[in-house]
Design a protein around this motif. Structure first.
Motif: not given
Length: 327
Positions: A311-321
């Motif tokens: 879940e942390a990685m999913r949120r990080a991916a969204e923030a990157l974009e």
């Protein structure tokens, strides 16, 4: 793609691109970086690599790490520092996974021997193709100094000599130093990095800010910096640089963004916390205050540190974009 990241396109190393990034410091262009997963359960090798390659693909300027040697039992410093990978080993790993994005550490604390650290930084600079930014700080955890056999007192004076030794290691044909804190007999310390790594200094006190103006290639703010008051700090550093006969416009001013994407926090929210649109406006406001670079660091967000790693990685991916620099 699992966790929301797509594979990075394979890109050849482009020396022209590296030169353009260096020239942009003088052009006054705001540069956006991103901190890699380094603290807590989400900081896996796979997540580090995927954030790094996607950040490069999206045009981010630099990847960032931080240092925390140990966490004293009972210390209230916070969950982010409980379990953190070594920053230089992490950057070495990411240097081989990327091609052109810069690699920064904010900051390494001056409780190790500068000759040894200078050698490590020189090697990383050479192996990465000249992409390294080395931030140096005084350190603030007495137990880390005890564990490394270094006196906690007179850290400011030691840091000045520390910087002097690093520059000698990187530039002098024969390195020799006999100072108050460090000794190096006449020696060859090679190979030499070309160019030498960019050297930033951290710190919040007036003495630390003036030291950055006199000695460093720029300044990097801490995770506890009041970003609404960063402008006067930058002006103090520039004034000190000018008084020392240096070009203040050549300095870098790097802001560690304790970034947290969420709902609109209203007028009382902290800078770099809120919706992506608000955070982008905050970046523009920081640029107006003299900040030359902002890097978004999710390692200080409770939503990341306490979340399930996927879940942390999913949120990080969204923030990157959402926070990527303009094309």
């Amino acid at each position: 793609m699992e966790d929301g990241l797509t594979p990075a396109a394979v890109r050849s190393r482009d020396p022209c691109q590296l030169r353009l990034k260096t020239h942009s410091y003088r052009l006054g262009l705001m540069r956006i970086g991103f901190a890699v997963p380094q603290s807590g359960p989400w900081a896996t090798p796979d997540h580090m690599r995927r954030v790094a390659t996607r950040a490069e693909e999206l045009g981010y300027h630099e990847l960032w790490t931080f240092q925390r040697l140990l966490y004293p039992v009972g210390h209230p410093m916070g969950q982010t520092y409980r379990s953190a990978h070594d920053p230089l080993v992490a950057l070495s790993y990411l240097a081989g996974a990327t091609h052109s994005i810069r690699l920064g550490v904010a900051v390494l604390n001056a409780y190790v021997q500068p000759a040894m650290l200078g050698k490590q930084l020189a090697t990383l600079q050479i192996l990465s193709g000249g992409r390294l930014t080395a931030g140096i700080g005084l350190g603030w955890v007495p137990e880390e100094f005890e564990a490394t056999g270094t006196d906690f007192a007179r850290r400011g004076r030691r840091a000045e000599e520390f910087v002097e030794v690093l520059r000698k290691v990187w530039t002098d044909d024969v390195v020799e130093h006999r100072g108050e804190f460090y000794r190096i007999p006449p020696s060859y310390l090679e190979p030499k990095p070309e160019p030498a790594p960019a050297l930033l200094l951290g710190g919040k006190t007036d003495a630390a800010l003036r030291r950055a103006g006199r000695l460093a290639d720029g300044w990097v703010s801490s995770s506890k910096e009041d970003l609404s008051a960063i402008g006067p700090r930058i002006r103090m550093i520039k004034a000190e640089a000018e008084e020392a006969g240096r070009d203040p416009e050549a300095l870098r001013f790097v802001c560690r963004g304790v970034t947290r994407i969420g709902p609109d926090g209203g007028p009382d929210r902290r800078l770099l916390q809120g919706t992506p649109e608000q955070i982008r406006r905050d970046v523009d406001a920081l640029a107006a205050e003299g900040v030359t670079e902002v890097f978004h660091d999710l390692n200080f967000s409770p939503d990341i540190i306490s979340a399930d790693p996927k879940e942390a990685m999913r949120r990080a991916a969204e923030a990157l974009e959402a926070l990527a620099p303009p094309a």
